[in-house]
Design a protein around this motif. Structure first.
Motif, PDB file in Angstrom:
ATOM      1  N   TYR A 172      -2.105 -97.983  37.887  1.00  0.00           N
ATOM      2  CA  TYR A 172      -1.849 -96.858  38.809  1.00  0.00           C
ATOM      3  C   TYR A 172      -1.785 -95.549  38.041  1.00  0.00           C
ATOM      4  N   CYS A 173      -2.206 -94.511  38.719  1.00  0.00           N
ATOM      5  CA  CYS A 173      -2.180 -93.169  38.123  1.00  0.00           C
ATOM      6  C   CYS A 173      -1.104 -92.328  38.794  1.00  0.00           C
ATOM      7  N   THR A 174      -0.374 -91.591  37.983  1.00  0.00           N
ATOM      8  CA  THR A 174       0.559 -90.580  38.477  1.00  0.00           C
ATOM      9  C   THR A 174       0.002 -89.232  38.066  1.00  0.00           C
ATOM     10  N   LEU A 175      -0.179 -88.352  39.032  1.00  0.00           N
ATOM     11  CA  LEU A 175      -0.710 -87.021  38.729  1.00  0.00           C
ATOM     12  C   LEU A 175       0.328 -85.999  39.169  1.00  0.00           C
ATOM     13  N   VAL A 176       0.785 -85.197  38.223  1.00  0.00           N
ATOM     14  CA  VAL A 176       1.828 -84.210  38.548  1.00  0.00           C
ATOM     15  C   VAL A 176       1.267 -82.813  38.305  1.00  0.00           C
ATOM     16  N   HIS A 177       1.295 -82.021  39.363  1.00  0.00           N
ATOM     17  CA  HIS A 177       0.728 -80.673  39.264  1.00  0.00           C
ATOM     18  C   HIS A 177       1.836 -79.616  39.293  1.00  0.00           C
ATOM     19  N   PRO A 178       2.111 -78.995  38.132  1.00  0.00           N
ATOM     20  CA  PRO A 178       3.092 -77.901  38.129  1.00  0.00           C
ATOM     21  C   PRO A 178       2.436 -76.668  38.741  1.00  0.00           C
ATOM     22  N   ASP A 179       3.248 -75.864  39.402  1.00  0.00           N
ATOM     23  CA  ASP A 179       2.705 -74.737  40.153  1.00  0.00           C
ATOM     24  C   ASP A 179       2.337 -73.561  39.242  1.00  0.00           C
ATOM     25  N   ILE A 180       1.387 -73.824  38.343  1.00  0.00           N
ATOM     26  CA  ILE A 180       0.812 -72.754  37.528  1.00  0.00           C
ATOM     27  C   ILE A 180      -0.695 -72.998  37.499  1.00  0.00           C
ATOM     28  N   GLU A 181      -1.443 -72.020  37.036  1.00  0.00           N
ATOM     29  CA  GLU A 181      -2.898 -72.152  37.093  1.00  0.00           C
ATOM     30  C   GLU A 181      -3.496 -71.966  35.705  1.00  0.00           C
ATOM     31  N   ILE A 182      -4.464 -72.809  35.351  1.00  0.00           N
ATOM     32  CA  ILE A 182      -5.184 -72.641  34.088  1.00  0.00           C
ATOM     33  C   ILE A 182      -6.673 -72.621  34.388  1.00  0.00           C
ATOM     34  N   GLY A 291      12.740 -75.078  36.177  1.00  0.00           N
ATOM     35  CA  GLY A 291      12.461 -74.086  37.213  1.00  0.00           C
ATOM     36  C   GLY A 291      11.000 -74.045  37.642  1.00  0.00           C
ATOM     37  N   ILE A 292      10.259 -75.126  37.355  1.00  0.00           N
ATOM     38  CA  ILE A 292       8.837 -75.153  37.734  1.00  0.00           C
ATOM     39  C   ILE A 292       8.644 -76.137  38.882  1.00  0.00           C
ATOM     40  N   GLU A 293       8.153 -75.627  39.989  1.00  0.00           N
ATOM     41  CA  GLU A 293       7.880 -76.492  41.136  1.00  0.00           C
ATOM     42  C   GLU A 293       6.663 -77.360  40.835  1.00  0.00           C
ATOM     43  N   ALA A 294       6.703 -78.613  41.224  1.00  0.00           N
ATOM     44  CA  ALA A 294       5.546 -79.488  40.954  1.00  0.00           C
ATOM     45  C   ALA A 294       5.333 -80.440  42.123  1.00  0.00           C
ATOM     46  N   SER A 295       4.106 -80.885  42.295  1.00  0.00           N
ATOM     47  CA  SER A 295       3.818 -81.898  43.327  1.00  0.00           C
ATOM     48  C   SER A 295       3.225 -83.123  42.643  1.00  0.00           C
ATOM     49  N   THR A 296       3.501 -84.285  43.208  1.00  0.00           N
ATOM     50  CA  THR A 296       3.114 -85.548  42.561  1.00  0.00           C
ATOM     51  C   THR A 296       2.241 -86.397  43.483  1.00  0.00           C
ATOM     52  N   HIS A 297       1.189 -86.972  42.929  1.00  0.00           N
ATOM     53  CA  HIS A 297       0.334 -87.917  43.663  1.00  0.00           C
ATOM     54  C   HIS A 297       0.308 -89.225  42.875  1.00  0.00           C
ATOM     55  N   VAL A 298       0.636 -90.309  43.538  1.00  0.00           N
ATOM     56  CA  VAL A 298       0.568 -91.627  42.893  1.00  0.00           C
ATOM     57  C   VAL A 298      -0.533 -92.421  43.586  1.00  0.00           C
ATOM     58  N   SER A 299      -1.409 -93.003  42.798  1.00  0.00           N
ATOM     59  CA  SER A 299      -2.599 -93.607  43.409  1.00  0.00           C
ATOM     60  C   SER A 299      -3.183 -94.689  42.517  1.00  0.00           C
TER      61      SER A 299
END
Ligand code: HSE
Length: 311
Positions: A172-182, A291-299
């Motif tokens: 399984y993959c866990t993908l965590v996206h912190p609310d910043i942009e690169i 203090g960094i908001e993040a969203s997580t997808h597990v798949s």
């Protein structure tokens, strides 16, 4: 058929040690493209949702339509007309293969509308043109998995030699996206052109180990091989809390953890859904503590890749 709706999933490129040569797709999120024939020739983008107005609306500048233009040119079709709607379901500059998902959904939709003249694999070079317009480099480690599904290996770019390898069912993959942009272009620019022999040897060992580990379902070998001594040390400085978040993943059930594509998203691979969720909670919590908001997808790994959604 005059109307096609297509889906293409997000993807994790590089997979730690395989810069530009490894990638896999996940189940969700993914971009959706709707394409509809019109009488006048020419491709027109009529709407883009989910991008806050940031993506180009002109057909020769947006990855989703650039791939369609390349495909039409290759097939010698000059008088074709269609309207395109893109639904962006993932953030831009996220390391989740966002531009690749748009390009793949676009090329799949157009190919379907034309009666499928090309196979999935034959569509790959066109999807890669979408990456070129979006990031300045026609790499295939996001478009490949988003288009074909599975764990993709790109043995060579010239000539293009790409194949998929089996992965364990329970991976399984866990993908965590912190609310910043690169920006991918910037994240490629900062990389060094020269690599030491010592690091090359270490990286080759890990690349071989990861392929063997995945094919033999050897979780210990997968874990030992998810090490990147070339790209991660340079790019991780762009991601706040990188070291701490990685540590949190490894202490909470992950086999390995690294940067997803060009970042800032971070991914982990785990044995079993529970470990993947636990690692995701720990990673997201660590970002939150800073203090960094993040969203997580597990798949699970997406074995199908892009799909046409018409009934
Ligand atoms: N392999 C690419 C990179 C993926 O790391 O720059 C990002 O699109």
């Amino acid at each position: 058929m005059n109307y096609i709706k297509a889906f293409a999933p997000a993807s994790v490129a590089n997979v730690a040690c395989g810069f530009d040569i490894f990638g896999f797709a996940i189940q969700e999120p993914g971009d959706i493209v709707e394409i509809c024939r019109r009488d006048e020739p020419g491709i027109v983008i009529t709407d883009i949702t989910g991008d806050d107005g940031r993506l180009p609306r002109s057909a020769d500048k947006n990855a989703v339509t650039v791939v369609m233009l390349h495909l039409l040119k290759h097939l010698g079709i000059n008088d074709f007309g269609c309207e395109v709607v893109l639904h962006k379901n993932m953030p831009l500059g996220s390391g989740m293969g966002s531009s690749a998902a748009s390009a793949v959904a676009g090329v799949i939709a157009m190919n379907e509308l034309l009666g499928n003249p090309l196979s999935r694999k034959e569509l790959l070079p066109f999807a890669m043109e979408g990456e070129r317009i979006a990031s300045g480099s026609a790499h295939a480690d996001n478009v490949g998995p988003s288009l074909l599904g599975g764990f993709v290996v790109i043995r060579s770019y010239n000539p293009l030699d790409i194949f998929t390898i089996p992965v364990p069912d329970d991976l399984y993959c866990t993908l965590v996206h912190p609310d910043i942009e690169i920006n991918t272009k910037d994240a490629r620019y900062i990389l060094r052109n020269e690599v030491s022999l010592k690091n090359t040897i270490a990286q080759m060992g890990n690349v071989a180990g990861l392929v063997a580990g995945l094919m033999k379902s050897d979780y210990d070998l997968i874990s030992r091989s998810m090490v990147d001594v070339i790209i991660e040390p340079v790019r991780s400085i762009l991601i706040p809390e990188f070291k701490e978040v990685k540590e949190a993943a490894l202490k909470n059930g992950a086999l390995g953890c690294s940067i997803s594509g060009a970042g800032p998203s971070m991914f982990a691979l785990s044995k079993g859904l529970e470990n993947a969720k636990q690692a995701g909670d720990a990673m997201q919590k660590r970002f939150a503590e800073a203090g960094i908001e993040a969203s997580t997808h597990v798949s699970a790994i997406n074995m199908q890749g892009a799909a046409v959604l018409n009934d």
